[in-house]
Motif scaffolding. Structure first.
Motif, PDB file in Angstrom:
ATOM      1  N   MET A  84       3.786   8.043   1.075  1.00  0.00           N
ATOM      2  CA  MET A  84       3.954   7.463   2.417  1.00  0.00           C
ATOM      3  C   MET A  84       3.773   5.953   2.305  1.00  0.00           C
ATOM      4  SD  MET A  84       1.834  10.318   4.581  1.00  0.00           S
ATOM      5  CE  MET A  84       0.432  10.336   3.503  1.00  0.00           C
ATOM      6  N   LEU A  92     -10.571   4.464   4.957  1.00  0.00           N
ATOM      7  CA  LEU A  92      -9.495   5.102   5.727  1.00  0.00           C
ATOM      8  C   LEU A  92     -10.112   5.735   6.970  1.00  0.00           C
ATOM      9  CD1 LEU A  92      -6.601   6.317   6.122  1.00  0.00           C
ATOM     10  CD2 LEU A  92      -7.321   8.200   4.660  1.00  0.00           C
ATOM     11  N   ASN A 123      -3.805   6.164  12.182  1.00  0.00           N
ATOM     12  CA  ASN A 123      -4.529   5.911  10.932  1.00  0.00           C
ATOM     13  C   ASN A 123      -4.756   4.413  10.739  1.00  0.00           C
ATOM     14  OD1 ASN A 123      -3.847   8.779  10.152  1.00  0.00           O
ATOM     15  ND2 ASN A 123      -1.809   7.872  10.090  1.00  0.00           N
ATOM     16  N   GLN A 162      -6.475  12.894  10.451  1.00  0.00           N
ATOM     17  CA  GLN A 162      -5.604  13.818   9.711  1.00  0.00           C
ATOM     18  C   GLN A 162      -5.732  13.715   8.203  1.00  0.00           C
ATOM     19  OE1 GLN A 162      -1.614  13.240  11.097  1.00  0.00           O
ATOM     20  NE2 GLN A 162      -2.261  13.208  13.225  1.00  0.00           N
ATOM     21  N   TYR A 163      -6.214  12.590   7.740  1.00  0.00           N
ATOM     22  CA  TYR A 163      -6.286  12.382   6.292  1.00  0.00           C
ATOM     23  C   TYR A 163      -7.698  11.980   5.878  1.00  0.00           C
ATOM     24  CZ  TYR A 163      -1.199  12.163   6.673  1.00  0.00           C
ATOM     25  OH  TYR A 163       0.109  12.460   6.927  1.00  0.00           O
ATOM     26  N   ASN A 166       2.511   4.500  13.099  1.00  0.00           N
ATOM     27  CA  ASN A 166       1.227   5.141  13.423  1.00  0.00           C
ATOM     28  C   ASN A 166       0.087   4.693  12.516  1.00  0.00           C
ATOM     29  OD1 ASN A 166       1.683   6.444  11.036  1.00  0.00           O
ATOM     30  ND2 ASN A 166       2.021   8.470  11.918  1.00  0.00           N
ATOM     31  N   THR A 167       0.393   3.834  11.563  1.00  0.00           N
ATOM     32  CA  THR A 167      -0.651   3.418  10.621  1.00  0.00           C
ATOM     33  C   THR A 167      -0.649   1.893  10.492  1.00  0.00           C
ATOM     34  OG1 THR A 167      -0.264   5.444   9.378  1.00  0.00           O
ATOM     35  CG2 THR A 167      -1.528   3.728   8.270  1.00  0.00           C
ATOM     36  N   VAL A 168      -1.817   1.335  10.476  1.00  0.00           N
ATOM     37  CA  VAL A 168      -1.938  -0.108  10.266  1.00  0.00           C
ATOM     38  C   VAL A 168      -2.903  -0.355   9.112  1.00  0.00           C
ATOM     39  CG1 VAL A 168      -3.748  -0.392  12.033  1.00  0.00           C
ATOM     40  CG2 VAL A 168      -2.323  -2.346  11.395  1.00  0.00           C
ATOM     41  N   VAL A 169      -2.545  -1.321   8.294  1.00  0.00           N
ATOM     42  CA  VAL A 169      -3.387  -1.674   7.154  1.00  0.00           C
ATOM     43  C   VAL A 169      -3.957  -3.060   7.395  1.00  0.00           C
ATOM     44  CG1 VAL A 169      -3.445  -2.028   4.646  1.00  0.00           C
ATOM     45  CG2 VAL A 169      -1.877  -0.341   5.624  1.00  0.00           C
ATOM     46  N   TYR A 170      -5.289  -3.149   7.396  1.00  0.00           N
ATOM     47  CA  TYR A 170      -5.946  -4.443   7.527  1.00  0.00           C
ATOM     48  C   TYR A 170      -6.437  -4.868   6.149  1.00  0.00           C
ATOM     49  CZ  TYR A 170      -5.858  -3.900  12.561  1.00  0.00           C
ATOM     50  OH  TYR A 170      -5.448  -3.753  13.852  1.00  0.00           O
ATOM     51  N   TYR A 207       3.101  13.633  -1.821  1.00  0.00           N
ATOM     52  CA  TYR A 207       4.026  13.119  -0.826  1.00  0.00           C
ATOM     53  C   TYR A 207       3.697  11.648  -0.602  1.00  0.00           C
ATOM     54  CZ  TYR A 207       7.038  13.451   3.255  1.00  0.00           C
ATOM     55  OH  TYR A 207       8.063  13.302   4.152  1.00  0.00           O
ATOM     56  N   VAL A 227       0.857  -1.188   0.000  1.00  0.00           N
ATOM     57  CA  VAL A 227       0.000   0.000   0.000  1.00  0.00           C
ATOM     58  C   VAL A 227       0.894   1.241   0.000  1.00  0.00           C
ATOM     59  CG1 VAL A 227      -1.798   1.259   1.244  1.00  0.00           C
ATOM     60  CG2 VAL A 227      -1.798  -1.229   1.260  1.00  0.00           C
ATOM     61  N   THR A 228       0.649   2.113  -0.944  1.00  0.00           N
ATOM     62  CA  THR A 228       1.353   3.396  -0.985  1.00  0.00           C
ATOM     63  C   THR A 228       0.306   4.502  -0.916  1.00  0.00           C
ATOM     64  OG1 THR A 228       2.924   2.363  -2.487  1.00  0.00           O
ATOM     65  CG2 THR A 228       3.116   4.722  -2.204  1.00  0.00           C
ATOM     66  N   VAL A 229       0.561   5.457  -0.058  1.00  0.00           N
ATOM     67  CA  VAL A 229      -0.406   6.541   0.137  1.00  0.00           C
ATOM     68  C   VAL A 229       0.220   7.851  -0.337  1.00  0.00           C
ATOM     69  CG1 VAL A 229      -1.845   7.729   1.835  1.00  0.00           C
ATOM     70  CG2 VAL A 229      -1.338   5.318   2.141  1.00  0.00           C
ATOM     71  N   TYR A 230      -0.493   8.545  -1.189  1.00  0.00           N
ATOM     72  CA  TYR A 230       0.002   9.835  -1.706  1.00  0.00           C
ATOM     73  C   TYR A 230      -0.841  10.969  -1.134  1.00  0.00           C
ATOM     74  CZ  TYR A 230       2.419   6.933  -5.122  1.00  0.00           C
ATOM     75  OH  TYR A 230       3.212   5.990  -5.725  1.00  0.00           O
ATOM     76  N   GLU A 233      -2.714   1.885  -4.423  1.00  0.00           N
ATOM     77  CA  GLU A 233      -2.286   3.275  -4.238  1.00  0.00           C
ATOM     78  C   GLU A 233      -3.483   4.121  -3.817  1.00  0.00           C
ATOM     79  OE1 GLU A 233       1.516   3.520  -7.236  1.00  0.00           O
ATOM     80  OE2 GLU A 233      -0.415   4.173  -8.018  1.00  0.00           O
ATOM     81  N   VAL A 289      -4.792  10.645  -0.846  1.00  0.00           N
ATOM     82  CA  VAL A 289      -5.454  11.215   0.327  1.00  0.00           C
ATOM     83  C   VAL A 289      -5.143  12.720   0.381  1.00  0.00           C
ATOM     84  CG1 VAL A 289      -5.287   9.058   1.619  1.00  0.00           C
ATOM     85  CG2 VAL A 289      -3.506  10.787   1.893  1.00  0.00           C
ATOM     86  N   ILE A 294      -6.195   1.744   7.786  1.00  0.00           N
ATOM     87  CA  ILE A 294      -6.668   1.538   6.405  1.00  0.00           C
ATOM     88  C   ILE A 294      -7.216   0.115   6.328  1.00  0.00           C
ATOM     89  CG2 ILE A 294      -5.981   1.424   3.975  1.00  0.00           C
ATOM     90  CD1 ILE A 294      -3.621   3.328   4.781  1.00  0.00           C
ATOM     91  N   MET A 302       2.198   9.212   7.543  1.00  0.00           N
ATOM     92  CA  MET A 302       1.876   7.795   7.771  1.00  0.00           C
ATOM     93  C   MET A 302       3.142   6.957   7.695  1.00  0.00           C
ATOM     94  SD  MET A 302      -1.562   6.906   5.670  1.00  0.00           S
ATOM     95  CE  MET A 302      -3.020   7.911   5.736  1.00  0.00           C
TER      96      MET A 302
END
Lengths: 196, 213
Positions: free
Chosen positions: A48, A102, A85, A106-107, B7-11, A46, A5-8, A156, A159, A87, B3
């Motif tokens: 993440m 999500l 956060n 913050q997002y 601080n972030t978890v993906v399920y 950006y 998972v890539t978050v932009y 991807e 956010v 997801i 993230m």
């Protein structure tokens, strides 16, 4: 099964920061600068990498329902870590993406896409395996399981982080750039309102 | 806050039961600095000789191999895209500069075209021009003579037709207009003298006409 998972973060502040850097710094028109701040090549977002991934299968659904707090903190090993956060990605039997949620203060999620070339390969493999006249149900089940096991997709997410004061970045901007910013933010707000 | 793995978890919820032996991937950290380092390593390889040692990279970055491969693929894809954009940009710039050169050339051509035309005019041999001029002068004199003759008669006719006939033939009128202009340029005394030098026969004819004989 390897899902990444890539978050932009599409907040316009990153683009503005990049503009200021380009204006202040030496001209890097000729150099493809891949920056060290996880920004995309054009600096418009950006990237993440939430790499703490936990898989939940149907057979351990009860566990999630019964002790949701424990499940939510399942990925946190260190004491004192603060989860900000979450997801949640929903996949169907074939490994295709069904839904993404999500949960964050913050997002906000704008959109998502998936890149699963390997998945197509897996499907081809499944088809070819079905073409081998495997009449045994157990064998088929095993092959489906193994195919699911090989699911390898990139998810991807686009956010938007909280809007912030942009006035320091706007001083030297042309009217054209200001219009572009306005249009971008307007589109983002529209997407957010549509998702509500 | 950005993230990350802390601080972030993906399920990932998957329908069906957990495959045998399937374990969740280990938690690891990946960020921009690591990404830059990875790019520095993989982009400087000589692919005809070297091969990427994924296992070693995995140890260096403390990251699973599959993730490194995916990021490497992504990085190459992004840089290729960037390279393509730069090529297009350069092509556009070259095209623009060529267009500018062409525009400059066309300006120059426009600038020098009148002089070239003048030169052409000047370069035309003098003899045909003079003959043409001579010819035109001859024609002019002939026309003037004819016109003068017509004028003489028309003046006489005008004397008696002013009251009776206001409509003249258009062709004659055209011819006369041109000549009248020329004549008007001359003095009115000339007109008088020319009218006075009208032939007797003409006067007679006019008189006879007036008297309706």
């Amino acid at each position: 099964m390897n899902v990444t998972v890539t978050v932009y973060d599409k907040n316009v502040k990153y683009r503005l920061e990049e503009n200021i850097k380009n204006n202040k710094g030496p001209s890097n028109d000729d150099q493809p600068a891949y920056n060290n701040e996880s920004k995309s090549t054009d600096g418009s977002d950006y990237a993440m990498f939430p790499t703490n991934i936990k898989y939940i299968f149907e057979d351990n659904n009860d566990e999630l329902v019964d002790s949701s707090d424990a499940a939510l903190t399942a990925g946190i090993d260190k004491v004192g870590d603060e989860l900000e956060n979450v997801i949640i990605v929903q996949l169907d039997e074939s490994g295709s993406l069904e839904d993404i949620t999500l949960i964050s203060d913050q997002y906000e999620l704008l959109s998502h896409r998936t890149n699963s070339l390997s998945l197509e390969e897996n499907q081809m493999r499944t088809l070819s395996s079905h073409g081998d006249d495997k009449s045994n149900d157990e064998e088929e089940e095993l092959s489906v399981d193994s195919d699911r096991f090989r699911v390898d997709s990139d998810i991807e997410l686009d956010v938007i982080s909280q809007f912030c004061d942009l006035s320091p970045f706007l001083r030297d901007l042309s009217l054209n750039d200001l219009i572009k910013l306005y249009v971008t933010q307007n589109e983002q707000l529209q997407m957010l309102s549509n998702s509500v | 806050m950005i993230m990350n793995s802390t601080n972030t978890v993906v399920y990932i919820k998957v329908k069906g039961r957990r495959p045998q032996g399937f374990l969740d991937p280990p938690k690891f950290e990946w960020n921009g600095t690591k990404e830059r380092q990875l790019w520095t390593m993989v982009s400087n390889l000589n692919y005809s000789q070297d091969q990427i040692d994924w296992q070693n990279l995995s140890k260096i970055f403390e990251t699973p191999e599959f993730f490194l491969k995916k990021r490497t693929y992504k990085l190459f894809a992004e840089h290729l895209e960037l390279l393509q954009l730069q090529l297009e940009k350069k092509r556009d710039l070259e095209k623009y500069s060529n267009d500018q050169v062409n525009e400059g050339m066309s300006d120059l051509i426009h600038k020098y075209t009148p002089t070239l035309q003048n030169d052409n005019l000047l370069n035309v041999s003098a003899s045909p021009l003079t003959t043409e001029r001579q010819d035109s002068e001859e024609v002019e004199t002939e026309v003037t003579n004819e016109a003068l003759q017509h004028l003489q008669t028309s003046k006489i006719l005008n004397i008696h037709k002013k009251t009776s006939d206001s409509e003249n033939k258009p062709n004659d009128k055209l011819d006369k207009d041109g000549i009248n202009k020329e004549m008007e340029c001359g003095s009115s005394d000339d007109d008088l003298s020319s009218s006075l030098s009208v032939s007797k026969s003409a006067l007679e004819e006019a008189l006879m006409d007036r008297l309706q004989f």
